[in-house]
Scaffold this active site. Structure first.
Site, mmCIF file in Angstrom:
data_model
loop_
_atom_site.group_PDB
_atom_site.id
_atom_site.type_symbol
_atom_site.label_atom_id
_atom_site.label_comp_id
_atom_site.label_asym_id
_atom_site.label_seq_id
_atom_site.Cartn_x
_atom_site.Cartn_y
_atom_site.Cartn_z
ATOM 1 N N THR A 153 -1.905 -2.084 7.293
ATOM 2 C CA THR A 153 -2.565 -3.602 8.013
ATOM 3 C C THR A 153 -0.894 -4.488 7.825
ATOM 4 O OG1 THR A 153 -3.975 -3.793 7.029
ATOM 5 C CG2 THR A 153 -3.194 -5.722 6.562
ATOM 6 N N LYS A 181 3.489 -6.865 4.036
ATOM 7 C CA LYS A 181 3.412 -5.025 3.490
ATOM 8 C C LYS A 181 3.467 -4.214 4.751
ATOM 9 C CE LYS A 181 0.289 -3.839 3.312
ATOM 10 N NZ LYS A 181 -0.793 -3.190 3.816
ATOM 11 N N THR A 230 0.861 -1.177 0.126
ATOM 12 C CA THR A 230 -0.823 -0.224 -0.034
ATOM 13 C C THR A 230 1.132 1.080 -0.308
ATOM 14 O OG1 THR A 230 -0.258 -0.477 2.170
ATOM 15 C CG2 THR A 230 -2.004 -0.806 0.890
#
Lengths: 410, 410
Positions: B194, B183, B157
């Site tokens: 997250t 990630k 992201t």
């Protein structure tokens, strides 16, 4: 810039019969600063206090606890220095704090155990006890009942404004005064500092009620504020009742007189606590967090602190960003294992932003944005699992917070 | 800028027999972004996972838990979308996550319960399930064993770099591969994101060992990192064992084979976890916190997290300020009620800065300053009360952290 906070005006602060205050410039760390303050208490005063839970508590905190354990009904003096916290200083620090008590006791012809010492400033540096004791005669000579505003200034470290408030109450037909001062939120540049607060009243209060009184007031004021979650080694809150107002001593808070006095004490304690948040490092917003409908007050507190300590929530407030997800996520990780997210309601002031754990269908982001731009914001969370509630006060996390705390110690 | 972290090179990542990966641009939130990734698992694969403890957990997390409870030995596909976390979305969010599983199951001719769905991105917005399902055929068509690096990119992201590592081990004479991706640390712009990680191995592992394996690995990696203390609604870590390496299945970790495989799994999990910290929001330093001589690992963890979460400690690291008081104060308020401050030793790398709870007489500030200027710093605290220990990894708190999180959601 503090959020809706002004320096106190000396005339607005009521003297408290039985308390005289003197302030001097002793050069503890820097020249030309009011850095030593003494409170001289008339005989018959009763004193109680609550202190930091930090296991690295400073030498003066250890001594205050000892002296209050044996002499809470005969404390006659309080001495506060800024510039040095006398924390992380081991046995030598204890000896230096004792030396301060000894010196003041000698000048006042009282027992050293009748003195409570307080220190705030840099830690892990030896307390310059010679400079402090050299300043004591001047501080004593300066002592006046009307010096509360001066004391509020005298205990400042990196506070941008002094903090002092008064209130009065009518107790059994007598007017009683409550006046207090506080300083410094959480941990402060240049190292870490301390929350200190001293609250005096001339009301007569039964001595058995005093220890619980300090705890009760702290739980409704200083234990409900948080800047960054850091707990200082020196945090202290002291209540003095001089018993000179002529009222029959309060023996039960659940009476009309008891409640009137308690309301005045609470008003001053809460204003002093909130002033610390309003003057928090880098604060641009004052935020009241209300958590309702919990099973216990403790679980409400968990949720309130999770929100108040979340760097993401605090930066969202700084940015005036109605970022509801961050608040709901903090509710979710607060530590209530059986929390049902479908019962959660969230309000920003009057705006109902989330319902049943999801976005309120009628919520408009413009409404959230309007509230987030305010300087004072109420966040209200309903947990939908009981009738307990709590509230606390915090501020946002700004660039200035990082700048202030990343500056090298000056 | 990430701290000592580079993007993975595709050729350095070993394929894992039995796992094919496809990535596509489905336009979930923005055009021209790899935002839907599928893992296709051969029959015979076993899967385990650990998930966020946040009670506001996202819809896909709830579904993963259900599907793993019943189908951990027959999971055949994993689907991950970025751009939308499907959290705080209530019953509608569950329906949309189910619809994603249904669509992928239909294309693969498997049962929907054999699919694990993952989402990351903005929360409290409806999942654009139509766009995701429209992208699934392309993702499936793209599936290749060699697409781990592409997948690392596909699940990003606001990470500044993809994160992927491989290791191998020899188990009963067979070479087994371990490759994983991860990630996004903690909670990330634009809303909150997250931590997701997927780790695959072709080793044969007895299925009874799988659930505990995910927990064991997480406890030694992802449960030892913290950026800002915020716990996302979607955090997930999944381990896939395809059982294709030809080794006799591991039935006990306390064997030479078991330990060899565990070492490889742990190496990859720890690198993936540390990569998240190295790429933490605004991070300029990578800090390893070691707490030793505690009575229990749990109390060591309390101390380590108190240090790692203290905004004052983190800003001191950012400023390269050897501000020992802040670290000792965090030790003091970590929550060990009977901690004896006179037993505390503190080291910054090789520099012994505090002893018996006070400044080490031989400590020179120049030495502390030298260590604090490094990009990688080890903080070691000895509690002097037992033989338990723990370690965790964190980063500093910089101006960029505030800037990133105070930016209005884009």
């Amino acid at each position: 810039m503090p959020v809706n906070l002004k320096a106190p005006v000396a005339q607005d602060l009521a003297p408290v019969a039985g308390i005289r205050i003197g302030v001097t410039e002793a050069g503890v760390r820097k020249a030309n600063r009011k850095d030593v303050t003494v409170f001289l208490l008339d005989e018959g005063s009763h004193v109680a206090g609550v202190f930091t839970k930090n296991r690295f508590c400073a030498a003066p905190v250890q001594i205050c606890r000892e002296h209050l354990a044996s002499h809470s009904q005969s404390i006659r003096a309080i001495v506060i220095n800024t510039g040095n916290a006398n924390a992380g200083t081991g046995a030598d620090g204890l000896a230096r704090a004792h030396a301060t008590c000894d010196a003041l006791a000698g000048l006042l012809k009282i027992n050293a155990q009748q003195v409570l010492p307080f220190s705030t400033g840099v830690i892990m540096e030896p307390l310059p006890v010679d400079r402090i004791t050299a300043g004591l005669p001047a501080a004593i000579a300066d002592a006046q009942p009307g010096h509360w505003a001066k004391a509020a200034e005298g205990i400042m470290t990196t506070d941008t404004l002094p903090k002092a408030f008064s209130a009065s109450a009518t107790v059994a037909g007598k007017t009683v005064q409550v006046t207090g001062i506080s300083k410094g939120a959480g941990m402060i540049r240049p190292n870490m500092a301390t929350m200190l607060s001293f609250l005096g009243t001339d009301a007569a209060i039964s001595p058995e009620l005093m220890p619980a009184l300090a705890k009760t007031l702290a739980d409704q004021s200083f234990n409900r504020i948080t800047i960054d979650g850091d707990t200082s080694t020196n945090d202290s809150f002291v209540v003095v009742a001089t018993n000179q107002a002529g009222n029959a001593p309060i023996t039960d808070w659940n009476t009309a007189d008891g409640q009137a006095l308690m309301a005045a004490l609470r008003e001053v304690a809460q204003k002093l606590a909130q002033a610390i948040v309003r003057d928090g490092e880098g604060a641009t917003k004052f935020i009241q967090i209300e958590v309702e409908q919990g099973r216990t007050e403790e679980e409400c507190r968990l949720v309130a602190y999770a929100i108040a300590h979340s760097p993401l929530v605090k930066t969202a407030f700084f940015a005036s960003d109605p970022n509801l997800g961050r608040i709901l996520a903090a509710v979710g990780y607060a530590g209530i294992d059986d929390l049902d997210q479908t019962q959660i309601e969230l309000y920003l002031d009057d705006v109902h932003v989330a319902t049943k754990g999801g976005r309120n269908p009628s919520y408009q982001e413009a409404d959230g944005q309007r509230v987030m731009k305010q300087q004072e914001i109420v966040v209200r969370v309903q947990l939908g699992r009981g009738s307990a509630s709590t509230q606390l006060w915090t501020c946002d996390l700004s660039h200035d917070y990082v700048s202030i705390n990343a500056d090298y110690r000056s």
